[in-house]
Design a protein around this motif. Sequence first.
Motif, PDB file in Angstrom:
ATOM      1  N   ALA A   1     -23.917 -12.027 -17.488  1.00 15.59           N
ATOM      2  CA  ALA A   1     -22.985 -11.000 -17.944  1.00 15.59           C
ATOM      3  C   ALA A   1     -21.987 -10.700 -16.834  1.00 15.59           C
ATOM      4  CB  ALA A   1     -23.739  -9.749 -18.349  1.00 15.59           C
ATOM      5  N   TYR A   2     -20.942  -9.986 -17.202  1.00 11.18           N
ATOM      6  CA  TYR A   2     -19.793  -9.876 -16.294  1.00 11.18           C
ATOM      7  C   TYR A   2     -19.635  -8.479 -15.707  1.00 11.18           C
ATOM      8  CZ  TYR A   2     -19.376 -13.917 -19.264  1.00 11.18           C
ATOM      9  OH  TYR A   2     -19.674 -15.053 -19.963  1.00 11.18           O
TER      10      TYR A   2
ATOM     11  N   GLN B   1     -24.795  -3.133 -33.569  1.00  8.05           N
ATOM     12  CA  GLN B   1     -24.217  -4.028 -32.552  1.00  8.05           C
ATOM     13  C   GLN B   1     -22.943  -3.423 -31.983  1.00  8.05           C
ATOM     14  OE1 GLN B   1     -22.142  -7.533 -33.743  1.00  8.05           O
ATOM     15  NE2 GLN B   1     -21.785  -8.038 -31.610  1.00  8.05           N
TER      16      GLN B   1
ATOM     17  N   GLY C   1     -21.712  -2.276 -28.172  1.00  7.94           N
ATOM     18  CA  GLY C   1     -20.459  -2.757 -27.588  1.00  7.94           C
ATOM     19  C   GLY C   1     -19.719  -1.615 -26.901  1.00  7.94           C
TER      20      GLY C   1
ATOM     21  N   MET D   1     -21.230  -0.639 -23.591  1.00 10.24           N
ATOM     22  CA  MET D   1     -20.869  -1.555 -22.498  1.00 10.24           C
ATOM     23  C   MET D   1     -19.422  -1.401 -22.076  1.00 10.24           C
ATOM     24  SD  MET D   1     -22.794  -5.065 -23.192  1.00 10.24           S
ATOM     25  CE  MET D   1     -22.083  -5.312 -24.772  1.00 10.24           C
TER      26      MET D   1
ATOM     27  N   HIS E   1     -18.056  -0.468 -18.393  1.00  4.51           N
ATOM     28  CA  HIS E   1     -17.057  -1.250 -17.654  1.00  4.51           C
ATOM     29  C   HIS E   1     -15.935  -0.361 -17.123  1.00  4.51           C
ATOM     30  CE1 HIS E   1     -17.579  -5.646 -17.527  1.00  4.51           C
ATOM     31  NE2 HIS E   1     -18.315  -5.526 -18.612  1.00  4.51           N
TER      32      HIS E   1
ATOM     33  N   PHE F   1     -27.159  -1.300 -18.376  1.00  7.25           N
ATOM     34  CA  PHE F   1     -26.268  -2.314 -18.933  1.00  7.25           C
ATOM     35  C   PHE F   1     -27.024  -3.540 -19.431  1.00  7.25           C
ATOM     36  CE2 PHE F   1     -23.095  -5.650 -19.038  1.00  7.25           C
ATOM     37  CZ  PHE F   1     -21.987  -5.005 -19.540  1.00  7.25           C
TER      38      PHE F   1
ATOM     39  N   HIS G   1     -26.738  -5.987 -27.693  1.00  9.63           N
ATOM     40  CA  HIS G   1     -25.472  -6.383 -28.332  1.00  9.63           C
ATOM     41  C   HIS G   1     -25.509  -7.849 -28.758  1.00  9.63           C
ATOM     42  CE1 HIS G   1     -21.105  -5.963 -28.988  1.00  9.63           C
ATOM     43  NE2 HIS G   1     -20.858  -7.005 -28.218  1.00  9.63           N
ATOM     44  N   LYS G   2     -25.940  -8.719 -27.873  1.00  4.51           N
ATOM     45  CA  LYS G   2     -25.915 -10.156 -28.174  1.00  4.51           C
ATOM     46  C   LYS G   2     -26.978 -10.537 -29.188  1.00  4.51           C
ATOM     47  CE  LYS G   2     -24.040 -11.021 -23.661  1.00  4.51           C
ATOM     48  NZ  LYS G   2     -24.397 -11.129 -22.250  1.00  4.51           N
TER      49      LYS G   2
ATOM     50  N   LEU H   1     -26.185  -9.321 -32.674  1.00  5.23           N
ATOM     51  CA  LEU H   1     -25.178 -10.225 -33.244  1.00  5.23           C
ATOM     52  C   LEU H   1     -25.859 -11.428 -33.873  1.00  5.23           C
ATOM     53  CD1 LEU H   1     -22.276 -11.407 -33.591  1.00  5.23           C
ATOM     54  CD2 LEU H   1     -22.517 -12.360 -31.298  1.00  5.23           C
TER      55      LEU H   1
ATOM     56  N   LYS I   1     -29.602 -15.470 -21.191  1.00  5.21           N
ATOM     57  CA  LYS I   1     -28.520 -15.019 -22.050  1.00  5.21           C
ATOM     58  C   LYS I   1     -28.604 -15.583 -23.470  1.00  5.21           C
ATOM     59  CE  LYS I   1     -23.520 -14.588 -21.810  1.00  5.21           C
ATOM     60  NZ  LYS I   1     -22.342 -15.089 -21.088  1.00  5.21           N
TER      61      LYS I   1
ATOM     62  N   HIS J   1     -15.771 -13.429 -28.290  1.00  3.69           N
ATOM     63  CA  HIS J   1     -15.555 -12.461 -29.372  1.00  3.69           C
ATOM     64  C   HIS J   1     -14.804 -13.057 -30.555  1.00  3.69           C
ATOM     65  CE1 HIS J   1     -16.963  -9.407 -26.534  1.00  3.69           C
ATOM     66  NE2 HIS J   1     -17.210  -8.685 -27.595  1.00  3.69           N
TER      67      HIS J   1
ATOM     68  N   PHE K   1     -16.920 -15.975 -32.384  1.00  2.00           N
ATOM     69  CA  PHE K   1     -17.998 -15.496 -33.244  1.00  2.00           C
ATOM     70  C   PHE K   1     -17.456 -14.751 -34.458  1.00  2.00           C
ATOM     71  CE2 PHE K   1     -21.531 -16.115 -30.152  1.00  2.00           C
ATOM     72  CZ  PHE K   1     -22.471 -16.565 -31.047  1.00  2.00           C
ATOM     73  N   TRP K   2     -16.404 -13.988 -34.222  1.00  2.00           N
ATOM     74  CA  TRP K   2     -15.836 -13.233 -35.338  1.00  2.00           C
ATOM     75  C   TRP K   2     -15.300 -14.183 -36.409  1.00  2.00           C
ATOM     76  CZ3 TRP K   2     -15.842  -8.672 -37.555  1.00  2.00           C
ATOM     77  CH2 TRP K   2     -14.879  -8.407 -38.530  1.00  2.00           C
TER      78      TRP K   2
ATOM     79  N   MET L   1      -8.827  -6.571 -29.372  1.00  2.00           N
ATOM     80  CA  MET L   1      -9.888  -6.717 -28.364  1.00  2.00           C
ATOM     81  C   MET L   1      -9.745  -8.031 -27.618  1.00  2.00           C
ATOM     82  SD  MET L   1     -13.237  -5.392 -30.411  1.00  2.00           S
ATOM     83  CE  MET L   1     -14.338  -6.046 -29.164  1.00  2.00           C
TER      84      MET L   1
HETATM   85  C1  HEM Z   1     -17.102  -2.188 -30.966  1.00  2.00           C
HETATM   86  C2  HEM Z   1     -16.807  -3.422 -30.779  1.00  2.00           C
HETATM   87  C3  HEM Z   1     -17.200  -4.206 -29.576  1.00  2.00           C
HETATM   88  C4  HEM Z   1     -17.113  -3.878 -28.248  1.00  2.00           C
HETATM   89  C5  HEM Z   1     -16.567  -2.610 -27.627  1.00  2.00           C
HETATM   90  C6  HEM Z   1     -17.645  -4.997 -27.500  1.00  2.00           C
HETATM   91  C7  HEM Z   1     -17.743  -5.049 -26.118  1.00  2.00           C
HETATM   92  C8  HEM Z   1     -18.388  -6.024 -25.410  1.00  2.00           C
HETATM   93  C9  HEM Z   1     -18.585  -6.012 -23.990  1.00  2.00           C
HETATM   94  C10 HEM Z   1     -18.092  -4.936 -23.051  1.00  2.00           C
HETATM   95  C11 HEM Z   1     -19.290  -7.132 -23.666  1.00  2.00           C
HETATM   96  C12 HEM Z   1     -19.880  -7.476 -22.325  1.00  2.00           C
HETATM   97  C13 HEM Z   1     -19.129  -8.316 -21.411  1.00  2.00           C
HETATM   98  C14 HEM Z   1     -19.956  -8.417 -20.145  1.00  2.00           C
HETATM   99  O1  HEM Z   1     -20.837  -9.272 -20.039  1.00  2.00           O
HETATM  100  O2  HEM Z   1     -19.722  -7.612 -19.235  1.00  2.00           O
HETATM  101  C15 HEM Z   1     -19.526  -7.858 -24.897  1.00  2.00           C
HETATM  102  C16 HEM Z   1     -20.184  -9.068 -24.984  1.00  2.00           C
HETATM  103  C17 HEM Z   1     -20.228  -9.850 -26.122  1.00  2.00           C
HETATM  104  N1  HEM Z   1     -19.860  -9.442 -27.407  1.00  2.00           N
HETATM  105 FE1  HEM Z   1     -18.968  -7.702 -27.889  1.00  2.00          FE
HETATM  106  N2  HEM Z   1     -18.033  -5.984 -28.381  1.00  2.00           N
HETATM  107  C18 HEM Z   1     -17.768  -5.534 -29.651  1.00  2.00           C
HETATM  108  C19 HEM Z   1     -17.977  -6.218 -30.826  1.00  2.00           C
HETATM  109  C20 HEM Z   1     -18.398  -7.528 -30.893  1.00  2.00           C
HETATM  110  C21 HEM Z   1     -18.372  -8.326 -32.080  1.00  2.00           C
HETATM  111  C22 HEM Z   1     -17.893  -7.871 -33.457  1.00  2.00           C
HETATM  112  C23 HEM Z   1     -18.838  -9.558 -31.722  1.00  2.00           C
HETATM  113  C24 HEM Z   1     -19.002 -10.790 -32.556  1.00  2.00           C
HETATM  114  C25 HEM Z   1     -18.318 -11.107 -33.562  1.00  2.00           C
HETATM  115  C26 HEM Z   1     -19.176  -9.510 -30.317  1.00  2.00           C
HETATM  116  C27 HEM Z   1     -19.700 -10.560 -29.591  1.00  2.00           C
HETATM  117  C28 HEM Z   1     -19.975 -10.523 -28.239  1.00  2.00           C
HETATM  118  C29 HEM Z   1     -20.460 -11.666 -27.488  1.00  2.00           C
HETATM  119  C30 HEM Z   1     -20.715 -13.061 -28.046  1.00  2.00           C
HETATM  120  C31 HEM Z   1     -20.628 -11.243 -26.169  1.00  2.00           C
HETATM  121  C32 HEM Z   1     -21.063 -12.089 -24.982  1.00  2.00           C
HETATM  122  C33 HEM Z   1     -19.790 -12.683 -24.419  1.00  2.00           C
HETATM  123  C34 HEM Z   1     -19.960 -13.434 -23.148  1.00  2.00           C
HETATM  124  O3  HEM Z   1     -20.861 -13.108 -22.371  1.00  2.00           O
HETATM  125  O4  HEM Z   1     -19.158 -14.329 -22.896  1.00  2.00           O
HETATM  126  N3  HEM Z   1     -18.898  -8.257 -29.851  1.00  2.00           N
HETATM  127  N4  HEM Z   1     -18.967  -7.156 -25.939  1.00  2.00           N
END
Ligand code: HEM
Lengths: 144, 453
Positions: A70-71, B23, B27, B30, B34, B46, B53-54, B57, B114, B329, B332-333, B376
């Motif tokens: 994670a970041y 989920q 989000g 997190m 951040h 966190f 969150h993951k 999903l 992960k 994001h 996956f969406w 986003m």
């Molecule tokens: C309210 C909406 C959302 C917010 C605020 C949000 C925010 C975040 C944040 C802050 C991270 C963490 C990044 C890190 O590692 O520091 C994350 C990871 C992730 N989220 Fe979301 N997210 C939201 C919705 C979604 C949706 C709808 C999906 C899928 C369709 C999704 C898929 C993912 C995935 C796959 C990761 C891992 C990404 C990676 O590590 O490269 N998220 N999200």
Amino acid sequence: MLSKSQAKLFFLGGTVFFLIIFLALTVDTLVNGVPKHTHSDQITDQVKLGRRLWDANNCMGCHTIMGEGAYYAPDLTKVYERRGPKYIKTVLNFPGGWQLHGRRMVQYNFTEQEKDGIVAFFKWVGNVDLNGFPPKPSLQSEQK
Amino acid sequence: MKFKSQKVAYYFFALSMILLLLQLTYGFIMAFAHMGFDGLHSIIPFNAATATHKNLLVVWLISGFMGAAYFIIPDESDNELYSVPLALIQFWSFAIVGVIAVAGFHMGWFEGRKFLEIPRPLDYLVAINVILFLANIVMTIYKGKRHTTTAMVLTAGLIFVAVLYLPGMVWFDNHTVDSFFRWWVVHLWVEGVWELVMGGILAYLLIKLTGVDREVIEKWLYVIVGLTFLSGILGTGHHYYYTGVPKYWLIIGGIFSSLEPLAFLGMTLFAVTMYKKGNKKHPNKLAIYWTLNSAIVSFLGAGLLGLAHTLPGVNLYTHGTLVTAMHGHLAFWGAYASIVLAVMSYAMPLLTGRKIYDNSIGHLAFWLANVGILGMTAAFAAAGVAQVYLQRIAGMDFMVVQNELHPHFFVLILAATVLSVGVILYVVNFYKFGLPNDEAIVKEEEFKALQTN
Ligand code: HEM
Ligand code: HEM
Ligand SMILES: [Fe+2]
């Protein structure tokens, strides 16, 4: 024009062909590549303990290692080189959670032995040949 | 719907909706963290939020896939589902394992890998559950009166999803080897077998919604899934570059992962062409919107934004930064969230008999959700590029850079709010359908009169 049975053949043939190549490369990587690149003979019981703790506490849920995770918190691939063992051990059990620049870490209660394991794991990771990752910051090296 | 047993799909769809809302909640937790607001840190650190969150999903998408299969397979096989009680047992055990996993994350019970954070003992329960599911589906096809390509591709995809879960269940002392096989699950899922599931659902929806001849649609389905494996299997190499493996993965991964967008481009052209060819008379406009959305946005998020950082020379700098989160994001969406929302939009009127096809809440949900996720993506992109530049090129300290990124996370939260309003409206519509009921059963193929074939 392409018929449905030709399309099916393309799907099956292509899949089997590339799967075989993939499996062959996997064997080569695991047998010839990984032991050399990762110095797998240096994976001692201490390193294994460290990796188990890394895993069980989901450190990857905040940090990256080898760029994966994670970041939220810094990459720890080269942390041994960057900070050294003393610093790392202080961070782990720091009362209230380590907090240097605003973001807070979880406070752990590792034993001395466990802390040594984690340090050993970082030391091992730091020596893995990662094909040039993390990159040297190009602007910084120009200035020097 | 044609068969009483298709109603079990509803349970899975409803579970999907609940987990999606949860989920999004994580989000927000997190995104605020951040930005420096980590007030929940002592209760939900966190690493618990990110695991939740993951995994939520993955679980809501798989729940959607299972619901889709329970709806589609009886229809395609022209037969009742093999066993409804078995499906219900499978549903409840699936939901319970999910709840235990999420509760466990909050008590610090996880495997720090992960996307595969579910602890090993629960993995075995997941495996048993999936076997129950697959047995039910395969028996339905076996006893069915009709064997279609669409059903085969969908089922083959689901079987491979299960098989590929196994390499993620082995312990390796070498972290590099662990990572190597973790990607067999994560990459070969989303850039391999999940695309079969997506392609199968997409083909089914196009057959139903456009009225184009099944043979034409299914032929192109083979071409698309052929392209998927042709590029995606060796494309796994794009995750191996910097993990302690031989250098040849840089070349192989670079070349083949660059070809991966072709499969997604295929999906786009496929869906758009079939839609144009069709008679456009189907009344379920919302299902058509979501179906086309999936085919188009998957190409943007997975294809284009994947291509943007897949070459080794670029990936060296972007690897493990917020650029990756940007791509994750939208990919996956587009590919998976949208296809699940599409199949639900199609199936719900048929399950319940209520004709919510084209209402304004539904359209608003569609547009807000998509505008939100694009916003986003832009926020993550800006944050990611800034991070790469300051940290990897200028050499500034990680945390110093992170503190510069707060404005981008503010924008992220605004856009996420828009997305969330859209999703909530979608759920409102879902709720308004009410429960599935037997009065909705019809003998004839739905809208047969509208079909041109
Ligand atoms: C309210 C909406 C959302 C917010 C605020 C949000 C925010 C975040 C944040 C802050 C991270 C963490 C990044 C890190 O590692 O520091 C994350 C990871 C992730 N989220 Fe979301 N997210 C939201 C919705 C979604 C949706 C709808 C999906 C899928 C369709 C999704 C898929 C993912 C995935 C796959 C990761 C891992 C990404 C990676 O590590 O490269 N998220 N999200
Ligand atoms: C629907 C399909 C796809 C989904 C859901 C998806 C999702 C993701 C996610 C969540 C990650 C972060 C993984 C992690 O660090 O643990 C990732 C990484 C990556 N994806 Fe995709 N992806 C898809 C398709 C593609 C395609 C087609 C390409 C290439 C053209 C691509 C290129 C990459 C690359 C290069 C990374 C590694 C980023 C890094 O080094 O940090 N992806 N993807
Ligand atoms: Fe990938």
